[in-house]
Design a protein around this motif. Structure first.
Motif, PDB file in Angstrom:
ATOM      1  N   GLY A 146       0.794  -1.211   0.000  1.00 21.85           N
ATOM      2  CA  GLY A 146       0.000   0.000   0.000  1.00 21.85           C
ATOM      3  C   GLY A 146       0.830   1.265   0.000  1.00 21.85           C
ATOM      4  N   SER A 147       0.142   2.396  -0.034  1.00 21.26           N
ATOM      5  CA  SER A 147       0.818   3.689  -0.109  1.00 21.26           C
ATOM      6  C   SER A 147       0.032   4.741   0.670  1.00 21.26           C
ATOM      7  CB  SER A 147       0.969   4.135  -1.561  1.00 21.26           C
ATOM      8  OG  SER A 147      -0.307   4.326  -2.158  1.00 21.26           O
ATOM      9  N   PHE A 148       0.728   5.840   0.996  1.00 17.12           N
ATOM     10  CA  PHE A 148       0.141   6.939   1.746  1.00 17.12           C
ATOM     11  C   PHE A 148       0.464   8.253   1.054  1.00 17.12           C
ATOM     12  CE2 PHE A 148       1.465   3.675   4.711  1.00 17.12           C
ATOM     13  CZ  PHE A 148       0.399   3.533   5.584  1.00 17.12           C
ATOM     14  N   ALA A 149      -0.412   9.231   1.248  1.00 15.89           N
ATOM     15  CA  ALA A 149      -0.107  10.618   0.902  1.00 15.89           C
ATOM     16  C   ALA A 149      -0.570  11.483   2.061  1.00 15.89           C
ATOM     17  CB  ALA A 149      -0.798  11.044  -0.388  1.00 15.89           C
ATOM     18  N   LEU A 150       0.273  12.450   2.451  1.00 20.71           N
ATOM     19  CA  LEU A 150      -0.044  13.365   3.531  1.00 20.71           C
ATOM     20  C   LEU A 150      -0.050  14.778   2.964  1.00 20.71           C
ATOM     21  CD1 LEU A 150      -0.552  13.592   6.615  1.00 20.71           C
ATOM     22  CD2 LEU A 150       1.911  13.899   6.897  1.00 20.71           C
ATOM     23  N   ALA A 151      -1.210  15.418   3.014  1.00 20.91           N
ATOM     24  CA  ALA A 151      -1.386  16.756   2.442  1.00 20.91           C
ATOM     25  C   ALA A 151      -0.935  16.792   0.982  1.00 20.91           C
ATOM     26  CB  ALA A 151      -0.634  17.794   3.260  1.00 20.91           C
ATOM     27  N   GLY A 152      -1.279  15.726   0.248  1.00 17.58           N
ATOM     28  CA  GLY A 152      -1.004  15.682  -1.183  1.00 17.58           C
ATOM     29  C   GLY A 152       0.384  15.226  -1.568  1.00 17.58           C
ATOM     30  N   LYS A 153       1.246  14.909  -0.604  1.00 15.18           N
ATOM     31  CA  LYS A 153       2.604  14.476  -0.897  1.00 15.18           C
ATOM     32  C   LYS A 153       2.814  13.046  -0.423  1.00 15.18           C
ATOM     33  CE  LYS A 153       4.452  19.167  -0.348  1.00 15.18           C
ATOM     34  NZ  LYS A 153       5.409  20.025   0.391  1.00 15.18           N
ATOM     35  N   PRO A 154       3.609  12.255  -1.166  1.00 20.14           N
ATOM     36  CA  PRO A 154       3.882  10.889  -0.724  1.00 20.14           C
ATOM     37  C   PRO A 154       4.445  10.883   0.697  1.00 20.14           C
ATOM     38  CG  PRO A 154       4.684  11.230  -2.949  1.00 20.14           C
ATOM     39  CD  PRO A 154       4.273  12.578  -2.445  1.00 20.14           C
ATOM     40  N   TYR A 155       3.966   9.949   1.471  1.00 18.73           N
ATOM     41  CA  TYR A 155       4.323   9.878   2.893  1.00 18.73           C
ATOM     42  C   TYR A 155       4.679   8.444   3.230  1.00 18.73           C
ATOM     43  CZ  TYR A 155       3.133   9.272   7.891  1.00 18.73           C
ATOM     44  OH  TYR A 155       3.132   8.927   9.215  1.00 18.73           O
ATOM     45  N   LYS A 156       5.825   8.260   3.876  1.00 19.48           N
ATOM     46  CA  LYS A 156       6.262   6.926   4.262  1.00 19.48           C
ATOM     47  C   LYS A 156       6.499   6.906   5.764  1.00 19.48           C
ATOM     48  CE  LYS A 156       9.594   3.260   3.208  1.00 19.48           C
ATOM     49  NZ  LYS A 156      10.775   2.871   2.405  1.00 19.48           N
ATOM     50  N   PRO A 157       5.571   6.329   6.536  1.00 16.14           N
ATOM     51  CA  PRO A 157       5.760   6.285   7.981  1.00 16.14           C
ATOM     52  C   PRO A 157       7.062   5.588   8.347  1.00 16.14           C
ATOM     53  CG  PRO A 157       3.558   5.583   7.381  1.00 16.14           C
ATOM     54  CD  PRO A 157       4.335   5.667   6.111  1.00 16.14           C
ATOM     55  N   SER A 158       7.830   6.217   9.227  1.00 13.84           N
ATOM     56  CA  SER A 158       9.117   5.633   9.621  1.00 13.84           C
ATOM     57  C   SER A 158       9.258   5.738  11.126  1.00 13.84           C
ATOM     58  CB  SER A 158      10.249   6.355   8.881  1.00 13.84           C
ATOM     59  OG  SER A 158      10.157   7.761   9.069  1.00 13.84           O
ATOM     60  N   ALA A 159      10.335   6.350  11.615  1.00 13.89           N
ATOM     61  CA  ALA A 159      10.503   6.532  13.053  1.00 13.89           C
ATOM     62  C   ALA A 159       9.406   7.456  13.583  1.00 13.89           C
ATOM     63  CB  ALA A 159      11.883   7.121  13.338  1.00 13.89           C
ATOM     64  N   VAL A 160       9.012   7.216  14.828  1.00 15.05           N
ATOM     65  CA  VAL A 160       7.883   7.936  15.398  1.00 15.05           C
ATOM     66  C   VAL A 160       8.134   9.441  15.395  1.00 15.05           C
ATOM     67  CG1 VAL A 160       6.515   8.267  17.485  1.00 15.05           C
ATOM     68  CG2 VAL A 160       7.177   5.964  16.797  1.00 15.05           C
ATOM     69  N   HIS A 161       9.364   9.868  15.725  1.00 11.94           N
ATOM     70  CA  HIS A 161       9.626  11.308  15.759  1.00 11.94           C
ATOM     71  C   HIS A 161       9.566  11.911  14.360  1.00 11.94           C
ATOM     72  CE1 HIS A 161      13.664   9.777  14.794  1.00 11.94           C
ATOM     73  NE2 HIS A 161      13.942  10.980  14.332  1.00 11.94           N
ATOM     74  N   GLU A 162       9.904  11.125  13.337  1.00 15.16           N
ATOM     75  CA  GLU A 162       9.804  11.622  11.967  1.00 15.16           C
ATOM     76  C   GLU A 162       8.343  11.741  11.543  1.00 15.16           C
ATOM     77  OE1 GLU A 162      12.044  12.860  10.127  1.00 15.16           O
ATOM     78  OE2 GLU A 162      13.767  12.381  11.373  1.00 15.16           O
ATOM     79  N   VAL A 163       7.505  10.845  12.024  1.00 19.94           N
ATOM     80  CA  VAL A 163       6.071  10.931  11.751  1.00 19.94           C
ATOM     81  C   VAL A 163       5.504  12.213  12.352  1.00 19.94           C
ATOM     82  CG1 VAL A 163       3.840   9.886  12.276  1.00 19.94           C
ATOM     83  CG2 VAL A 163       5.741   8.441  11.535  1.00 19.94           C
ATOM     84  N   ALA A 164       5.894  12.508  13.593  1.00 23.27           N
ATOM     85  CA  ALA A 164       5.440  13.742  14.240  1.00 23.27           C
ATOM     86  C   ALA A 164       5.934  14.965  13.484  1.00 23.27           C
ATOM     87  CB  ALA A 164       5.929  13.772  15.688  1.00 23.27           C
TER      88      ALA A 164
END
Length: 258
Positions: A62-80
């Motif tokens: 699967g894939s994600f986009a956050l506010a129209g940009k590709p998003y790859k969940p990684s380390a928790v602090h990077e997600v924040a």
């Protein structure tokens, strides 16, 4: 709503743990300013989905986009840092720090002074630290617990600890506030206060993803709702549409439960 309004777009997310398919081809689109509910019976995959979008689990597909940009969940602090802030089903505060200090920790993810600024206590660092402290006080006022600013988190009531977690999440200036069962363990009065707070967050233009077992709270608060069952999406729509859905009724109450 157009695609330009989308804060989080999820397409085809899958997650397997050994022989268990915890999530299977899940899609979701959360638009700006919505309170979006995610519900389902126990074991439906709600927490797994939450942990995938916030970087605790890596999806298999699967894939994600956050506010129209590709998003790859990684380390928790990077997600924040990317713009998703979460609370936890089991409260995770710094118990021996004050309420104010807990919120300041969340705010520091947006700080610019860096390590050396903190070590040397430069003028820029001191100015920024004062601004962080002031913003933390504002957020404690926002969630209704400003009077406990200098009280250690461990001594707060359960409901106030929940509100403190929300204040800390808001301190990161998120695009999406992800709340993991915030009403769990709350009494009726605390739930009313929680609903008012989440509604205020929406009115102030923020976007909320809400996982919650209290279906009455979800149906009375959310703009749209997704329902999972055994890791699969079985319904999506307005609260009224979801409540009339035969698959949802069967998942919660069993076949022939009309």
């Amino acid at each position: 709503m157009s695609g330009a309004d989308a804060i989080l777009e999820v397409r085809g997310i899958g997650k397997r743990f050994g022989g268990l398919q915890a999530l299977a081809d899940v899609d979701m689109t959360i638009h700006r300013g919505q309170v979006y509910g995610l519900i389902g019976p126990n074991g439906a995959g709600k927490t797994t989905f939450f942990n995938v979008i916030t970087g605790l689990y890596i999806p298999d597909s699967g894939s994600f986009a956050l506010a129209g940009k590709p998003y790859k969940p990684s380390a928790v602090h990077e997600v924040a840092r990317a713009g998703i802030a979460r609370t936890f089903q089991n409260i995770r505060l710094f118990a021996d720090m004050t309420a104010l200090e807990n919120v300041m920790v969340g705010r520091h993810i947006r700080s610019r002074s860096g390590l050396w600024g903190a070590v040397l206590r430069t003028r820029g660092f001191r100015t920024e630290e004062a601004a962080i402290r002031e913003r933390a006080r504002e957020l404690l006022e926002y969630v209704g617990i400003a009077r406990y600013a200098d009280v250690r988190a461990r001594t707060l009531s359960y409901g106030d600890q929940r509100r403190l977690e929300i204040a800390r999440a808001l301190a990161t200036e998120p695009l999406l506030v992800a709340l993991d069962e915030p009403a769990a363990g709350m009494n009726a009065t605390e739930k009313v206060q929680l609903r008012a707070l989440i509604d205020r967050i929406r009115q102030d233009g923020r976007t909320v993803l809400l996982i919650e077992h209290d279906v009455k709270l979800v149906m009375g608060l959310c703009d749209r709702v997704t329902v999972l069952d055994y890791g699969r999406l079985i319904a999506e729509g307005t609260p009224a549409e979801v409540q009339r859905n035969d698959k949802v009724i069967e998942a919660y109450l069993g076949a022939g439960a009309h």
